[in-house]
Design a protein around this motif. Structure first.
Motif, mmCIF file in Angstrom:
data_model
loop_
_atom_site.group_PDB
_atom_site.id
_atom_site.type_symbol
_atom_site.label_atom_id
_atom_site.label_comp_id
_atom_site.label_asym_id
_atom_site.label_seq_id
_atom_site.Cartn_x
_atom_site.Cartn_y
_atom_site.Cartn_z
ATOM 1 N N MET A 1 0.820 -1.217 0.000
ATOM 2 C CA MET A 1 0.000 0.000 0.000
ATOM 3 C C MET A 1 0.854 1.267 0.000
ATOM 4 S SD MET A 1 0.545 -1.394 3.072
ATOM 5 C CE MET A 1 -0.820 -2.506 3.358
ATOM 6 N N TYR A 2 2.055 1.164 0.563
ATOM 7 C CA TYR A 2 2.936 2.333 0.620
ATOM 8 C C TYR A 2 3.640 2.569 -0.716
ATOM 9 C CZ TYR A 2 2.259 2.486 5.657
ATOM 10 O OH TYR A 2 1.695 2.600 6.904
ATOM 11 N N SER B 1 -5.293 -2.740 0.346
ATOM 12 C CA SER B 1 -5.551 -2.806 1.787
ATOM 13 C C SER B 1 -6.871 -3.519 2.072
ATOM 14 C CB SER B 1 -5.573 -1.387 2.375
ATOM 15 O OG SER B 1 -4.347 -0.737 2.177
ATOM 16 N N CYS B 2 -7.898 -3.204 1.289
ATOM 17 C CA CYS B 2 -9.212 -3.837 1.474
ATOM 18 C C CYS B 2 -9.153 -5.330 1.181
ATOM 19 C CB CYS B 2 -10.248 -3.160 0.589
ATOM 20 S SG CYS B 2 -10.602 -1.440 1.016
ATOM 21 N N CYS C 1 -6.504 -7.219 1.214
ATOM 22 C CA CYS C 1 -5.642 -7.855 2.204
ATOM 23 C C CYS C 1 -6.424 -8.135 3.489
ATOM 24 C CB CYS C 1 -4.445 -6.953 2.494
ATOM 25 S SG CYS C 1 -3.139 -7.728 3.457
ATOM 26 N N LEU C 2 -7.271 -7.193 3.873
ATOM 27 C CA LEU C 2 -8.102 -7.374 5.066
ATOM 28 C C LEU C 2 -9.058 -8.545 4.893
ATOM 29 C CD1 LEU C 2 -8.937 -6.238 7.847
ATOM 30 C CD2 LEU C 2 -10.592 -4.792 6.659
#
Length: 238
Positions: A137-138, A162-163, A165-166
């Protein structure tokens, strides 16, 4: 209710076939081959250096944990779902020949994994607790986003990663692994699945709440025994 469940099951089967279809497999393999050529096959001529830095930090290296602890943390997520359940599932579905393709993709996939880690280090940053934070994400937001015309694209991909991965942490990290463990423990020792699930919940909570350093400290002690048991188990089976 049964009709709804059938529709949900059909949708999930379609989505699984779409996500893990031939195009994605070709893309993963092609990316690994491209990076192997672009990085001049460092999995060959830098293997000795990699083995050396498995047990000692590189000069002037800075991080939250040691190289060995980082290695053990990475292996802790591999031994189990990836090496046991994943391989067994692949052989059951595709036959013994699936192992060859898993080896081939893993060989070239080393460079994909290597590139992800290098980018993660290059674009990592300190968070509010003065701890290092990094990941896809970075470097999607700050790396890809730095290129001309890609600022919004990089930010959007960072949010999507991020979504996803969650969501994956619930599916792969919890449902698949925990289901495999409680089922095997019940089959082998007759221990109720609920009891095993509660034990895992408490044990994992005590580790995760302590943050990255506690996770690394625990895996550094446990993973070497996991690796030995895994290798001994495979030798016995063979």
């Amino acid at each position: 209710m049964s009709i709804m469940l059938s529709k949900v099951s059909a949708f999930l089967n379609w989505l699984d076939g779409f996500v893990w279809g031939v195009p994605l497999i070709v893309l993963i393999l092609a990316t690994g081959i491209f990076l192997t050529i672009r990085l001049r096959g460092i999995q060959f001529h830098k293997l000795g250096m990699a083995c050396k830095y498995m047990f000692q930090n590189e000069n002037e290296g800075h991080g939250e944990v040691s190289s060995f602890a980082a290695l053990c943390t990475a292996l802790s997520a591999t031994i189990g779902t990836g090496n046991i359940v994943g391989v067994a599932g692949a052989i059951a579905v595709g036959g013994p020949g699936a192992v060859f393709w898993m080896w081939l993709i893993a060989f070239f996939g080393m460079m994909t994994n290597y590139s992800e880690n290098v980018l993660g280090i290059l674009y990592r940053r300190k968070n509010s607790k003065d701890e290092w934070a990094g990941g896809a994400m970075y470097y999607l937001k700050d790396g890809l986003g730095e290129r001309k015309g890609c600022k919004k694209l990089g930010a959007a991909l960072a949010v999507l990663f991020s979504c996803f991965c969650l969501l994956a942490s619930f599916g792969i990290g919890n449902m698949s692994q925990v289901n495999s463990m409680v089922s095997n423990v019940y089959t082998a020792f007759g221990i109720p699945k609920l009891a095993t699930g509660i034990f895992l919940f408490v044990a994992v909570s005590l580790v995760v709440i302590g943050g990255l350093k506690r996770i690394a400290a625990i895996t550094e002690k446990v993973v070497p025994f996991m690796v030995l048991l895994y290798l001994l188990g495979t030798l016995v089976i063979i």
